[in-house]
Enzyme design. Structure first.
Site, short mmCIF file in Angstrom:
data_model
loop_
_atom_site.label_atom_id
_atom_site.label_comp_id
_atom_site.label_asym_id
_atom_site.label_seq_id
_atom_site.Cartn_x
_atom_site.Cartn_y
_atom_site.Cartn_z
N SER A 155 0.85 -1.18 0.00
CA SER A 155 0.00 0.00 0.00
C SER A 155 0.90 1.24 0.00
O SER A 155 1.88 1.29 -0.74
CB SER A 155 -0.94 -0.04 1.20
OG SER A 155 -1.86 1.03 1.15
N TYR A 169 -4.79 7.94 -6.55
CA TYR A 169 -3.79 7.02 -6.01
C TYR A 169 -3.97 6.84 -4.51
O TYR A 169 -3.98 5.71 -4.00
CB TYR A 169 -2.39 7.52 -6.32
CG TYR A 169 -1.31 6.65 -5.73
CD1 TYR A 169 -1.00 5.42 -6.31
CD2 TYR A 169 -0.60 7.05 -4.60
CE1 TYR A 169 -0.01 4.61 -5.77
CE2 TYR A 169 0.39 6.24 -4.07
CZ TYR A 169 0.67 5.02 -4.65
OH TYR A 169 1.65 4.22 -4.10
N LYS A 173 -5.03 3.36 -2.51
CA LYS A 173 -4.23 2.76 -1.45
C LYS A 173 -4.98 2.71 -0.13
O LYS A 173 -4.76 1.81 0.69
CB LYS A 173 -2.91 3.51 -1.31
CG LYS A 173 -1.98 3.33 -2.51
CD LYS A 173 -1.72 1.84 -2.80
CE LYS A 173 -0.73 1.63 -3.91
NZ LYS A 173 -0.46 0.20 -4.16
#
Length: 241
Positions: A155, A169, A173
């Protein structure tokens, strides 16, 4: 070394002990580091990425240096059928995965309103859909490995807060970290280790793929007030008690 695409149909090879490790994103960066470390410890490895030429070179290096079997699988992870196709291919090869490292991923950078929708769709497919479906496909064999089994989800520290200009993004994550924590709880008592690795900015090809270096460690703290605090650990591990 075995070099195959997910369409090949060769006869099987047996799983070795310690358990075989499947690493996505193994052609470079953190994924390559995981593959190298596990091979050094005597694990056979399955190397998954798009760039078969790089994987072939890495597989030869690992086999020569550590006397393990490195199987190369060229696959396009944005394809939603990739996880099942990879799984079926390894079944035909007789390879049972005991450790899964979901490392493949990339990020986009810039104001959300200016982002390319097609690029965002690929980002979500690689960063969210692929690790979800790969984990679902291989989790039964990880559980079958018992205390030798492990799930590692790569992650990011970006998963802990919204981050403007890498909004998608960071959101992807956040999903990965949340999913990992939930799976860890569900697997309590199985002996399987479930880890969420949350690195900060790292010197890999990530920034080249993102098309921006503004979030590198030498400048990320200036980018936004929501940047990762310096006091936050670079790695978060969820470990079964």
């Amino acid at each position: 070394m075995r070099t195959t695409s997910v369409a090949d149909d060769d006869e099987g090879i047996s799983m070795s002990t310690p358990p075989t490790v499947l690493v996505t994103g193994a052609s470079s960066g953190i994924g390559k580091g995981f593959a190298t470390r596990y091979a050094r410890q005597g694990h056979d490895v399955v190397l998954v990425a798009r760039r078969a030429d790089r994987l072939d070179a890495l597989a030869a290096e690992l086999e020569n240096a550590h006397s393990v079997t490195a199987t190369v699988v060229s696959a396009d992870l944005p394809d939603p059928t990739a996880a099942e196709t990879i799984g079926e291919h390894l079944d035909r090869e007789g390879i049972e995965v005991g450790i899964l490292v979901n490392c493949a991923g990339f990020g986009t950078a810039g104001p959300f309103i200016e982002e390319d929708p097609a690029r965002l769709a690929d980002e979500i497919a690689v960063d969210v859909v692929a690790p979800t479906l790969l984990t679902r496909r291989f989790l039964p064999s990880l559980v079958a490995a018992g205390t030798r089994g492990a799930l590692i989800m790569v992650s990011s520290t970006a998963s802990h807060q919204p981050v403007p200009n890498i909004a998608v993004y960071a959101a992807c994550k956040a999903y990965v970290t949340s999913l990992t924590a939930a799976i860890w709880k569900e697997l309590s008592g199985t002996g399987v280790r479930v880890l969420a690795l949350c690195p900060g900015p790292t010197d890999t090809e990530f920034f080249e793929a993102a098309g921006s270096d503004r979030f590198k460690s030498d400048g990320s703290a200036r980018s936004t007030r929501s940047s990762t605090p310096r006091s936050r650990p670079s790695t978060v591990a969820v470990i079964p008690s």
